[in-house]
Design a protein around this motif. Structure first.
Motif, PDB file in Angstrom:
ATOM      1  N   VAL A 136      -1.750  17.041  97.562  1.00 48.81           N
ATOM      2  CA  VAL A 136      -0.905  16.785  98.735  1.00 48.81           C
ATOM      3  C   VAL A 136      -1.553  17.361  99.991  1.00 48.81           C
ATOM      4  N   LEU A 137      -2.078  18.577  99.904  1.00 51.29           N
ATOM      5  CA  LEU A 137      -2.721  19.187 101.068  1.00 51.29           C
ATOM      6  C   LEU A 137      -3.938  18.384 101.515  1.00 51.29           C
ATOM      7  N   LEU A 138      -4.775  18.010 100.566  1.00 54.82           N
ATOM      8  CA  LEU A 138      -5.969  17.238 100.895  1.00 54.82           C
ATOM      9  C   LEU A 138      -5.608  15.868 101.450  1.00 54.82           C
ATOM     10  N   GLY A 139      -4.586  15.234 100.877  1.00 50.13           N
ATOM     11  CA  GLY A 139      -4.176  13.927 101.364  1.00 50.13           C
ATOM     12  C   GLY A 139      -3.618  13.978 102.778  1.00 50.13           C
ATOM     13  N   LEU A 140      -2.835  15.006 103.096  1.00 49.60           N
ATOM     14  CA  LEU A 140      -2.295  15.145 104.444  1.00 49.60           C
ATOM     15  C   LEU A 140      -3.406  15.342 105.470  1.00 49.60           C
ATOM     16  N   ILE A 141      -4.381  16.173 105.126  1.00 58.55           N
ATOM     17  CA  ILE A 141      -5.482  16.428 106.063  1.00 58.55           C
ATOM     18  C   ILE A 141      -6.330  15.178 106.244  1.00 58.55           C
ATOM     19  N   LEU A 191      -5.015  14.354  89.933  1.00 57.85           N
ATOM     20  CA  LEU A 191      -5.387  14.599  91.326  1.00 57.85           C
ATOM     21  C   LEU A 191      -5.534  13.311  92.125  1.00 57.85           C
ATOM     22  N   PHE A 192      -6.254  12.352  91.600  1.00 55.66           N
ATOM     23  CA  PHE A 192      -6.616  11.175  92.395  1.00 55.66           C
ATOM     24  C   PHE A 192      -5.407  10.336  92.822  1.00 55.66           C
ATOM     25  N   PRO A 193      -4.442  10.047  91.943  1.00 58.22           N
ATOM     26  CA  PRO A 193      -3.268   9.291  92.430  1.00 58.22           C
ATOM     27  C   PRO A 193      -2.482  10.029  93.505  1.00 58.22           C
ATOM     28  N   ILE A 194      -2.395  11.344  93.387  1.00 60.62           N
ATOM     29  CA  ILE A 194      -1.640  12.115  94.375  1.00 60.62           C
ATOM     30  C   ILE A 194      -2.346  12.082  95.727  1.00 60.62           C
ATOM     31  N   VAL A 195      -3.654  12.273  95.729  1.00 61.27           N
ATOM     32  CA  VAL A 195      -4.402  12.268  96.994  1.00 61.27           C
ATOM     33  C   VAL A 195      -4.313  10.901  97.669  1.00 61.27           C
ATOM     34  N   HIS A 200      -2.206   7.297 101.936  1.00 54.09           N
ATOM     35  CA  HIS A 200      -1.550   6.037 102.301  1.00 54.09           C
ATOM     36  C   HIS A 200      -0.255   6.293 103.062  1.00 54.09           C
ATOM     37  N   GLY A 201       0.535   7.264 102.605  1.00 54.75           N
ATOM     38  CA  GLY A 201       1.779   7.570 103.297  1.00 54.75           C
ATOM     39  C   GLY A 201       1.562   8.074 104.707  1.00 54.75           C
ATOM     40  N   VAL A 202       0.554   8.931 104.904  1.00 58.28           N
ATOM     41  CA  VAL A 202       0.270   9.451 106.240  1.00 58.28           C
ATOM     42  C   VAL A 202      -0.217   8.338 107.156  1.00 58.28           C
ATOM     43  N   GLU A 203      -1.063   7.472 106.653  1.00 58.04           N
ATOM     44  CA  GLU A 203      -1.584   6.372 107.471  1.00 58.04           C
ATOM     45  C   GLU A 203      -0.503   5.365 107.849  1.00 58.04           C
ATOM     46  N   GLN A 204       0.558   5.265 107.047  1.00 53.10           N
ATOM     47  CA  GLN A 204       1.631   4.315 107.329  1.00 53.10           C
ATOM     48  C   GLN A 204       2.708   4.884 108.246  1.00 53.10           C
ATOM     49  N   THR A 205       2.507   6.094 108.770  1.00 51.77           N
ATOM     50  CA  THR A 205       3.477   6.663 109.700  1.00 51.77           C
ATOM     51  C   THR A 205       3.561   5.797 110.955  1.00 51.77           C
ATOM     52  N   PRO A 206       4.751   5.342 111.354  1.00 51.37           N
ATOM     53  CA  PRO A 206       4.857   4.509 112.565  1.00 51.37           C
ATOM     54  C   PRO A 206       4.325   5.233 113.792  1.00 51.37           C
ATOM     55  N   GLU A 207       3.379   4.614 114.454  1.00 48.21           N
ATOM     56  CA  GLU A 207       2.769   5.234 115.632  1.00 48.21           C
ATOM     57  C   GLU A 207       3.769   5.390 116.764  1.00 48.21           C
ATOM     58  N   VAL A 208       4.787   4.541 116.788  1.00 51.16           N
ATOM     59  CA  VAL A 208       5.785   4.640 117.844  1.00 51.16           C
ATOM     60  C   VAL A 208       6.564   5.947 117.730  1.00 51.16           C
ATOM     61  N   LEU A 209       6.782   6.428 116.494  1.00 50.12           N
ATOM     62  CA  LEU A 209       7.463   7.714 116.324  1.00 50.12           C
ATOM     63  C   LEU A 209       6.588   8.863 116.801  1.00 50.12           C
ATOM     64  N   VAL A 210       5.288   8.765 116.538  1.00 57.00           N
ATOM     65  CA  VAL A 210       4.373   9.816 116.990  1.00 57.00           C
ATOM     66  C   VAL A 210       4.332   9.863 118.510  1.00 57.00           C
ATOM     67  N   VAL A 228       5.156  13.220 110.698  1.00 60.26           N
ATOM     68  CA  VAL A 228       4.186  12.676 109.746  1.00 60.26           C
ATOM     69  C   VAL A 228       4.601  12.966 108.305  1.00 60.26           C
ATOM     70  N   ILE A 229       4.909  14.212 108.001  1.00 56.78           N
ATOM     71  CA  ILE A 229       5.241  14.575 106.616  1.00 56.78           C
ATOM     72  C   ILE A 229       6.513  13.867 106.138  1.00 56.78           C
ATOM     73  N   PRO A 230       7.631  13.853 106.903  1.00 56.83           N
ATOM     74  CA  PRO A 230       8.793  13.087 106.425  1.00 56.83           C
ATOM     75  C   PRO A 230       8.498  11.616 106.226  1.00 56.83           C
ATOM     76  N   ALA A 231       7.689  11.010 107.108  1.00 52.87           N
ATOM     77  CA  ALA A 231       7.368   9.594 106.942  1.00 52.87           C
ATOM     78  C   ALA A 231       6.508   9.339 105.707  1.00 52.87           C
ATOM     79  N   ALA A 232       5.699  10.330 105.314  1.00 55.04           N
ATOM     80  CA  ALA A 232       4.817  10.164 104.157  1.00 55.04           C
ATOM     81  C   ALA A 232       5.478  10.545 102.841  1.00 55.04           C
ATOM     82  N   LEU A 233       6.669  11.128 102.883  1.00 54.24           N
ATOM     83  CA  LEU A 233       7.303  11.623 101.657  1.00 54.24           C
ATOM     84  C   LEU A 233       7.532  10.542 100.593  1.00 54.24           C
ATOM     85  N   PRO A 234       7.968   9.322 100.934  1.00 52.99           N
ATOM     86  CA  PRO A 234       8.121   8.315  99.875  1.00 52.99           C
ATOM     87  C   PRO A 234       6.830   8.033  99.117  1.00 52.99           C
TER      88      PRO A 234
END
Length: 312
Positions: A136-141, A191-195, A200-210, A228-234
């Protein structure tokens, strides 16, 4: 000549009518008003009861279909093994469900069977915990930093397709003990599915919210934490569930080759001893443990996704 003036009737002005109305908090409302409120509350409570009843009926219907499906599968399995069906799959070598049930009942009274299960669960806990924290940490970064993604992604893409079995010889050579080698193989599988799902979840964060958060004066850290983190939680929750299933797959590969305890070793040892019912018992134990652990992951992540259910 005097004439007496006839009295004129008194007419109240609109202001007098307004003043004549009872002030708030004065005389209580008529009983008819209370009846109206009561009648409005009754349909709401009735609708809530009907909605709850509909949910229970839908749940019961779903369970009934699932149980019926399992029973049909058992009947077909019994029919195929009893008649020695040989249609590409040789069911003559497959133990019937009755023998498998008898073997399972016998193992449930043995302490060794529970030791195998507990050892496997302990390895899963170690490996999956490490994979969750690092993944999760590596994926967020990586999802927010193009530089880190360019550095780490080539390693992920090269190592990800390598199956768990191929890691076993190198893991045995690298790790000091067989136990640590099994945990390492299980860790890589989860590890790999989680990363990837976290990225993918972080990249799909709506830019309008940012942009909206930045317009309101939020710092980069606040945008990352509250947007970012709430949008990536699903996607993170989906990656955790998938990672749990892959972790069991990788664990069994390690236990079959180099383990002395564990449900994977139990299954492979049954094959070595030509004990076919125990093979199926081991397979069912693996499936049951994997299903329960994945369901536990979904239960743990459900409170963090409450906002998603409310928006539907």
């Amino acid at each position: 000549m005097s004439s007496s003036a006839s009295p004129t009737p008194f007419k109240s002005s609109p202001q007098d009518e307004v003043n004549a109305q009872p002030a708030p908090g004065g005389a209580p409302e008529p009983a008819a008003a209370h009846d109206d409120h009561h009648e409005e509350a009754m349909p709401a409570s009735r609708a809530a009861r009907e909605s709850s009843r509909d949910r229970l009926l839908a749940m019961a219907r779903s369970w009934a279909i699932s149980v019926t499906s399992v029973l049909v599968g058992l009947v077909l399995w019994h029919f195929a093994t009893k008649n020695g069906l040989d249609f590409y799959i040789r069911f003559a070598n497959v133990p019937p469900p009755l023998k498998v049930g008898q073997a399972l009942w016998a193992h449930l009274s043995e302490n060794t069977f529970y030791i195998h299960i507990l050892v496997s669960m302990r390895r899963i806990a170690y490996a999956y915990g490490l994979a969750t924290g690092l993944g999760v940490l590596l994926g967020l970064i990586m999802g927010r930093s193009k530089l880190s993604r360019d550095i780490v992604m080539p390693y992920l893409e090269i190592l990800r397709p390598i199956p768990a079995v191929a890691w076993i010889p190198l893991a045995i050579l690298m790790m000091p003990t067989e136990e640590s080698s099994i945990v390492y193989i299980t860790f890589l599988g989860a590890l790999f599915p989680i990363v990837l799902n976290t990225i993918h979840g972080v990249e799909q964060t709506p830019e309008v919210l940012v942009r909206a958060a930045r317009t309101l004066g939020a710092s980069r850290l606040q945008v990352f934490w509250y947007v970012v983190i709430p949008a990536a939680l699903p996607s993170i929750a989906a990656g955790l569930a998938i990672g749990m299933g892959v972790a069991w797959f990788s664990l069994l590969a390690g236990e079959i080759i180099s383990g002395q305890y564990g449900i994977g070793y139990f299954t492979w040892n049954a094959y070595s001893l030509i004990n076919y019912p125990d093979i199926v018992v081991g397979m069912f134990a693996i499936g049951g443990l994997g299903t329960l652990s994945t369901y536990a992951v979904r239960l743990l992540t459900r409170p963090f996704l409450a906002w998603q259910r409310k928006t539907r």
